[in-house]
Motif scaffolding. Sequence first.
Motif, PDB file in Angstrom:
ATOM      1  N   GLU A   1       0.831  -1.207   0.000  1.00 26.75           N
ATOM      2  CA  GLU A   1       0.000   0.000   0.000  1.00 26.75           C
ATOM      3  C   GLU A   1       0.867   1.260   0.000  1.00 26.75           C
ATOM      4  N   LEU A   2       2.002   1.208   0.735  1.00 22.30           N
ATOM      5  CA  LEU A   2       2.892   2.372   0.749  1.00 22.30           C
ATOM      6  C   LEU A   2       3.548   2.573  -0.613  1.00 22.30           C
ATOM      7  N   ALA A   3       3.907   1.475  -1.277  1.00 21.51           N
ATOM      8  CA  ALA A   3       4.524   1.576  -2.604  1.00 21.51           C
ATOM      9  C   ALA A   3       3.550   2.271  -3.549  1.00 21.51           C
ATOM     10  N   ASP A   4       2.296   1.912  -3.442  1.00 24.14           N
ATOM     11  CA  ASP A   4       1.274   2.522  -4.294  1.00 24.14           C
ATOM     12  C   ASP A   4       1.103   4.003  -3.951  1.00 24.14           C
ATOM     13  N   PHE A   5       1.049   4.292  -2.649  1.00 22.04           N
ATOM     14  CA  PHE A   5       0.900   5.684  -2.212  1.00 22.04           C
ATOM     15  C   PHE A   5       2.083   6.534  -2.684  1.00 22.04           C
ATOM     16  N   LEU A   6       3.297   6.014  -2.493  1.00 22.01           N
ATOM     17  CA  LEU A   6       4.497   6.773  -2.867  1.00 22.01           C
ATOM     18  C   LEU A   6       4.572   6.981  -4.387  1.00 22.01           C
TER      19      LEU A   6
ATOM     20  N   LYS B   1       6.341  14.476  -4.461  1.00 26.65           N
ATOM     21  CA  LYS B   1       7.757  14.664  -4.100  1.00 26.65           C
ATOM     22  C   LYS B   1       8.590  13.408  -4.353  1.00 26.65           C
ATOM     23  N   VAL B   2       7.944  12.370  -4.906  1.00 30.57           N
ATOM     24  CA  VAL B   2       8.630  11.097  -5.134  1.00 30.57           C
ATOM     25  C   VAL B   2       8.865  10.916  -6.630  1.00 30.57           C
ATOM     26  N   THR B   3      10.125  10.594  -6.996  1.00 32.08           N
ATOM     27  CA  THR B   3      10.446  10.515  -8.430  1.00 32.08           C
ATOM     28  C   THR B   3      10.289   9.091  -8.991  1.00 32.08           C
ATOM     29  N   TRP B   4      10.492   8.096  -8.162  1.00 38.37           N
ATOM     30  CA  TRP B   4      10.310   6.707  -8.598  1.00 38.37           C
ATOM     31  C   TRP B   4      10.209   5.823  -7.357  1.00 38.37           C
ATOM     32  N   VAL B   5       9.640   4.613  -7.516  1.00 38.50           N
ATOM     33  CA  VAL B   5       9.542   3.655  -6.413  1.00 38.50           C
ATOM     34  C   VAL B   5      10.017   2.307  -6.924  1.00 38.50           C
ATOM     35  N   ASN B   6      10.872   1.645  -6.172  1.00 39.32           N
ATOM     36  CA  ASN B   6      11.289   0.299  -6.547  1.00 39.32           C
ATOM     37  C   ASN B   6      10.804  -0.681  -5.485  1.00 39.32           C
TER      38      ASN B   6
ATOM     39  N   ALA C   1      10.429 -11.955  -9.825  1.00 34.92           N
ATOM     40  CA  ALA C   1       9.985 -11.934  -8.420  1.00 34.92           C
ATOM     41  C   ALA C   1       8.733 -12.793  -8.273  1.00 34.92           C
ATOM     42  N   LYS C   2       7.806 -12.650  -9.213  1.00 33.52           N
ATOM     43  CA  LYS C   2       6.551 -13.419  -9.154  1.00 33.52           C
ATOM     44  C   LYS C   2       6.837 -14.916  -9.240  1.00 33.52           C
ATOM     45  N   LYS C   3       7.826 -15.264 -10.037  1.00 34.16           N
ATOM     46  CA  LYS C   3       8.143 -16.678 -10.268  1.00 34.16           C
ATOM     47  C   LYS C   3       8.789 -17.316  -9.021  1.00 34.16           C
ATOM     48  N   GLN C   4       9.687 -16.569  -8.352  1.00 33.06           N
ATOM     49  CA  GLN C   4      10.462 -17.232  -7.297  1.00 33.06           C
ATOM     50  C   GLN C   4      10.084 -16.838  -5.873  1.00 33.06           C
ATOM     51  N   MET C   5       9.176 -15.872  -5.722  1.00 24.34           N
ATOM     52  CA  MET C   5       8.777 -15.443  -4.374  1.00 24.34           C
ATOM     53  C   MET C   5       7.289 -15.726  -4.148  1.00 24.34           C
ATOM     54  N   ASP C   6       6.927 -16.012  -2.887  1.00 22.49           N
ATOM     55  CA  ASP C   6       5.513 -16.205  -2.552  1.00 22.49           C
ATOM     56  C   ASP C   6       4.830 -14.876  -2.267  1.00 22.49           C
ATOM     57  N   GLY C   7       5.611 -13.828  -2.159  1.00 22.55           N
ATOM     58  CA  GLY C   7       5.086 -12.503  -1.881  1.00 22.55           C
ATOM     59  C   GLY C   7       6.246 -11.557  -2.074  1.00 22.55           C
ATOM     60  N   PHE C   8       5.991 -10.247  -2.047  1.00 24.54           N
ATOM     61  CA  PHE C   8       7.030  -9.309  -2.465  1.00 24.54           C
ATOM     62  C   PHE C   8       7.773  -8.661  -1.295  1.00 24.54           C
ATOM     63  N   GLY C   9       7.407  -8.998  -0.083  1.00 24.26           N
ATOM     64  CA  GLY C   9       8.184  -8.564   1.065  1.00 24.26           C
ATOM     65  C   GLY C   9       7.857  -7.175   1.565  1.00 24.26           C
ATOM     66  N   ALA C  10       8.666  -6.725   2.508  1.00 24.48           N
ATOM     67  CA  ALA C  10       8.366  -5.500   3.238  1.00 24.48           C
ATOM     68  C   ALA C  10       9.474  -4.460   3.096  1.00 24.48           C
ATOM     69  N   MET C  11      10.324  -4.618   2.072  1.00 20.85           N
ATOM     70  CA  MET C  11      11.394  -3.652   1.831  1.00 20.85           C
ATOM     71  C   MET C  11      11.116  -2.906   0.537  1.00 20.85           C
ATOM     72  N   LEU C  12      11.336  -1.620   0.552  1.00 24.47           N
ATOM     73  CA  LEU C  12      11.210  -0.880  -0.698  1.00 24.47           C
ATOM     74  C   LEU C  12      12.169   0.301  -0.673  1.00 24.47           C
ATOM     75  N   CYS C  13      12.438   0.845  -1.863  1.00 24.35           N
ATOM     76  CA  CYS C  13      13.215   2.072  -1.915  1.00 24.35           C
ATOM     77  C   CYS C  13      12.562   3.004  -2.914  1.00 24.35           C
ATOM     78  N   PHE C  14      12.823   4.290  -2.732  1.00 25.47           N
ATOM     79  CA  PHE C  14      12.214   5.273  -3.629  1.00 25.47           C
ATOM     80  C   PHE C  14      13.116   6.491  -3.755  1.00 25.47           C
ATOM     81  N   GLY C  15      12.905   7.260  -4.835  1.00 28.75           N
ATOM     82  CA  GLY C  15      13.676   8.475  -5.051  1.00 28.75           C
ATOM     83  C   GLY C  15      12.861   9.679  -4.624  1.00 28.75           C
ATOM     84  N   VAL C  16      13.558  10.675  -4.043  1.00 28.14           N
ATOM     85  CA  VAL C  16      12.836  11.887  -3.643  1.00 28.14           C
ATOM     86  C   VAL C  16      13.347  13.068  -4.469  1.00 28.14           C
ATOM     87  N   LYS C  17      12.491  14.047  -4.639  1.00 27.13           N
ATOM     88  CA  LYS C  17      12.913  15.273  -5.325  1.00 27.13           C
ATOM     89  C   LYS C  17      13.975  15.963  -4.478  1.00 27.13           C
ATOM     90  N   GLY C  18      14.900  16.655  -5.128  1.00 28.33           N
ATOM     91  CA  GLY C  18      15.897  17.408  -4.371  1.00 28.33           C
ATOM     92  C   GLY C  18      17.151  16.603  -4.050  1.00 28.33           C
TER      93      GLY C  18
END
Length: 399
Positions: free
Chosen positions: A276-281, A286-291, A304-321
């Motif tokens: 949900e946070l990935a979607d929000f970000l 102020k966010v340039t990209w989300v991975n 990821a879909k092939k080898q994971m049962d879910g996508f986990g709880a880690m993410l990274c994103f780019g911020v303006k500035g």
Amino acid sequence: MASKEYLQSMHKSTRAIHAGGLEHTVYGEVSVPIFQSSTFAFPSSEEGAARFSGEQPGYIYTRLGNPTVHALEENVAALENGFGGMATATGMAAIGTVLLSFLRQQDHILTSDCLYGPTLVMIDKELSRFGITSTLVNTSELPNIKQAIRPETRMVFIETPANPTMNITDIEGAAEIAHQHGALLVVDNTFASPYLQRPLDHGADVVVHSLTKFINGHSDVVGGMIIAKDETLYKKIRHSLNLWGGTMDPHQAWLILRGVRTLPLRIEKAQQNALELADFLSHHPKVTWVNYPGLPAHPQYEIAKKQMDGFGAMLCFGVKGGLEGGRIVMNNVQLITLAVSLGGVDSLIEHPASMTHASVSRKEREEAGILDELVRLAVGCEDFADLRDDLDQALNKIR
Ligand SMILES: *Cc1c(COP(=O)(O)O)cnc(C)c1O
């Protein structure tokens, strides 16, 4: 107590709770006791000799094995579908032990260019002192592995998802290339946890973990684990671990056993928050990209879909500035804690360019995909709305 075979037929949540119970309880206790003893008495000199030779089971000395530590080893090995687990003092002790178990002078190791920082330093700077060479490539592209592997390559070491970029490497593909060249595939599975990804099922030979993260899950203990695919690998690593001595203390094992019982519950909640946070970000001005591997826009979403049962709880994103933007977010979050580490019930945020990777030159950082604007978020189990609102107010401080 359920037998090992019976448990292995159960689902992973059941295994997280029941695997590694003591087979021989003292009083029928349900929780594994803390066997805080450095050494164990032999009934006779003959039986002592039989334990040392391995003819008779039984404990000798805690560096070589301990019932509480063993319970944790059985638990994580069951979650990873491995032959056996070996608990270590920290995640780095697990990684160091695996490297020292197999590599010798003139060997070559091939790794992802994007790895947990200390792992990179260990491979690049420490192993080279022993005449072991290394090549770092972007392993998300399998042809890069094919191209860089050599006759003297003894090990391919990957991390997927990788820290901090969240790049994914195809485990099955990497294993195939490694095995074609007689090399072992070692996977650091810390970011996914065995609840979401079991590399041994995809052809890996050895899995390593920092138990400090999701498996313990409460930001209060450090620990590591090595899981071997088969008995031969297990014995080789166990031999090295017993000698180098980076083993785990029983009290530490007991705390982590308490944590792992709720791994499925914690991951489910944190992962839902992360999605949900990935979607929000993704929609934040102020966010340039989300991975996040769970977004179809992630470059390795299909893998990821092939080898994971879910996508986990880690993410990274780019911020303006850029660098300054990242600093502003770090200094304005209120609920989310500014700290390294991950995998706890509490959400943590960090800015590699100004924190963990500040000593690395910008050029080297960028080559590994660690841009100035990259912010890493380890999502915890708080209420989604509170996390969203905290990020929103911190991001809006960027002008
Ligand atoms: C934290 C971490 C490690 C090191 O583990 P420690 O328990 O801190 O020694 C290794 N790999 C990854 C991916 C990590 O996140």
